[in-house]
Design an enzyme around this catalytic site. Sequence first.
Site, PDB file in Angstrom:
ATOM      1  N   TYR A 168      11.695  97.345  38.069  1.00 57.81           N
ATOM      2  CA  TYR A 168      10.626  96.375  38.439  1.00 57.81           C
ATOM      3  C   TYR A 168       9.070  96.842  38.525  1.00 57.81           C
ATOM      4  O   TYR A 168       8.230  96.311  37.876  1.00 57.81           O
ATOM      5  CB  TYR A 168      11.168  95.721  39.542  1.00 57.81           C
ATOM      6  N   SER A 200       2.999  92.316  40.178  1.00 51.60           N
ATOM      7  CA  SER A 200       3.447  92.569  41.267  1.00 51.60           C
ATOM      8  C   SER A 200       2.551  93.632  42.064  1.00 51.60           C
ATOM      9  O   SER A 200       2.363  94.748  41.297  1.00 51.60           O
ATOM     10  CB  SER A 200       4.890  92.803  41.304  1.00 51.60           C
TER      11      SER A 200
HETATM   12  P1  NAP Z   1      12.805  83.345  40.353  1.00 46.39           P
HETATM   13  O1  NAP Z   1      13.064  82.039  41.185  1.00 46.39           O
HETATM   14  O2  NAP Z   1      13.931  84.095  40.034  1.00 46.39           O
HETATM   15  O3  NAP Z   1      12.329  82.715  38.777  1.00 46.39           O
HETATM   16  C1  NAP Z   1      12.021  83.561  37.595  1.00 46.39           C
HETATM   17  C2  NAP Z   1      12.095  82.593  36.648  1.00 46.39           C
HETATM   18  O4  NAP Z   1      11.917  83.727  35.412  1.00 46.39           O
HETATM   19  C3  NAP Z   1      13.210  81.788  36.333  1.00 46.39           C
HETATM   20  O5  NAP Z   1      12.562  80.548  35.980  1.00 46.39           O
HETATM   21  C4  NAP Z   1      13.846  82.516  35.103  1.00 46.39           C
HETATM   22  O6  NAP Z   1      14.627  81.687  34.494  1.00 46.39           O
HETATM   23  C5  NAP Z   1      12.627  83.022  34.289  1.00 46.39           C
HETATM   24  N1  NAP Z   1      12.939  83.864  33.256  1.00 46.39           N
HETATM   25  C6  NAP Z   1      13.666  84.905  33.583  1.00 46.39           C
HETATM   26  N2  NAP Z   1      14.056  85.673  32.383  1.00 46.39           N
HETATM   27  C7  NAP Z   1      13.476  84.996  31.260  1.00 46.39           C
HETATM   28  C8  NAP Z   1      13.277  84.940  30.024  1.00 46.39           C
HETATM   29  N3  NAP Z   1      13.774  86.086  29.187  1.00 46.39           N
HETATM   30  N4  NAP Z   1      12.415  83.977  29.317  1.00 46.39           N
HETATM   31  C9  NAP Z   1      12.064  82.956  30.121  1.00 46.39           C
HETATM   32  N5  NAP Z   1      12.115  82.909  31.562  1.00 46.39           N
HETATM   33  C10 NAP Z   1      12.852  83.778  32.183  1.00 46.39           C
HETATM   34  O7  NAP Z   1      11.706  84.354  40.730  1.00 46.39           O
HETATM   35  P2  NAP Z   1      10.457  84.222  41.289  1.00 46.39           P
HETATM   36  O8  NAP Z   1      10.269  84.839  42.784  1.00 46.39           O
HETATM   37  O9  NAP Z   1       9.928  82.617  41.206  1.00 46.39           O
HETATM   38  O10 NAP Z   1       9.593  85.042  40.189  1.00 46.39           O
HETATM   39  C11 NAP Z   1       8.554  84.373  39.431  1.00 46.39           C
HETATM   40  C12 NAP Z   1       7.467  85.643  39.137  1.00 46.39           C
HETATM   41  O11 NAP Z   1       6.926  86.106  40.443  1.00 46.39           O
HETATM   42  C13 NAP Z   1       8.127  86.999  38.607  1.00 46.39           C
HETATM   43  O12 NAP Z   1       7.412  87.321  37.510  1.00 46.39           O
HETATM   44  C14 NAP Z   1       8.284  87.963  39.792  1.00 46.39           C
HETATM   45  O13 NAP Z   1       8.275  89.212  39.261  1.00 46.39           O
HETATM   46  C15 NAP Z   1       6.925  87.440  40.470  1.00 46.39           C
HETATM   47  N6  NAP Z   1       6.684  88.209  41.768  1.00 46.39           N
HETATM   48  C16 NAP Z   1       7.832  87.341  42.789  1.00 46.39           C
HETATM   49  C17 NAP Z   1       7.728  87.907  44.188  1.00 46.39           C
HETATM   50  C18 NAP Z   1       8.842  87.454  45.152  1.00 46.39           C
HETATM   51  O14 NAP Z   1       8.581  87.783  46.314  1.00 46.39           O
HETATM   52  N7  NAP Z   1       9.675  86.437  44.935  1.00 46.39           N
HETATM   53  C19 NAP Z   1       6.811  88.562  44.706  1.00 46.39           C
HETATM   54  C20 NAP Z   1       5.787  89.322  43.355  1.00 46.39           C
HETATM   55  C21 NAP Z   1       5.841  88.714  42.213  1.00 46.39           C
HETATM   56  P3  NAP Z   1      16.273  81.370  34.460  1.00 46.39           P
HETATM   57  O15 NAP Z   1      16.450  80.353  35.629  1.00 46.39           O
HETATM   58  O16 NAP Z   1      16.853  81.003  33.253  1.00 46.39           O
HETATM   59  O17 NAP Z   1      16.925  82.581  35.164  1.00 46.39           O
END
Ligand code: NAP
Length: 228
Positions: free
Chosen positions: A152, A129
């Site tokens: 974060y 990020s």
């Molecule tokens: P999300 O929909 O909350 O997805 C997060 C995923 O990570 C879910 O599948 C969750 O599983 C999984 N997870 C959490 N803890 C875990 C663990 N201990 N072991 C295995 N899986 C685990 O969020 P997202 O926005 O798609 O995020 C995906 C990535 O993008 C993250 O690394 C986030 O930091 C990054 N990111 C997101 C944004 C944004 O604006 N959304 C921006 C920059 C970077 P569960 O369903 O079991 O909880």
Amino acid sequence: MTVTLITGANKGIGYETAKQLIASGHTVYVGARDAERGEKAAATLGARFVQLDVTDDASVNGALATIGAAEGRLDVLVHNAGVLGDGDLDGPKALRVFDTNAVGIVRVTEAALPLLRASANPTVVTVSSSAGSFWAVNNPERVESTLPLTLYSASKAAATMLTVQYAKAHPGIRFNAVEPGPTATDMTAAFGIGRSPEESARVVVRLATLGADGPTGTLQDEDGVLPW
Ligand code: NAP
């Protein structure tokens, strides 16, 4: 057939990345910590499922052993699993956020290295990020400078640094970190911001499908290399 593992692929950006890579011909392993959610997602996508909790050594080793037994190699690894960890700060929460967002990358990378070395064109993408970028959080023109996401941001800075250090340590494998762009997922639901996961997954897919002459040790967003 390109063999790909995506952690935290049962929803959000990971799920959409899986969908797009399957459409481009990859054999995708959906890693998910919850078997029911992971199996459901994999069945919908036409992917394989591996139980994979990035905070659990036995789970990580078991997932990579399953892929090794079935495929004998891993071509693309996407570290996508992550948590936000906002709200009040305390030690247990800090440990959980760092364990998931940073230590998990070490666990999964170390377990995957023997399979990545067996690939002709190994690539690792860390979904990090720009909230972990010194340049962005200190730049008043960037939204990251207004986000109070202490754990974060700190854990994503670590995730990006791990990516750079792994790139230096393993010149035969490409390691790049990506800022996918603000995205409307469960992680950001409380803020009501972001574009569709499909759009952000395209940024991840671009880095996951680099040729053998592609860059390594970079942090990129959809416009290219980011200062950090
Ligand atoms: P999300 O929909 O909350 O997805 C997060 C995923 O990570 C879910 O599948 C969750 O599983 C999984 N997870 C959490 N803890 C875990 C663990 N201990 N072991 C295995 N899986 C685990 O969020 P997202 O926005 O798609 O995020 C995906 C990535 O993008 C993250 O690394 C986030 O930091 C990054 N990111 C997101 C944004 C944004 O604006 N959304 C921006 C920059 C970077 P569960 O369903 O079991 O909880």
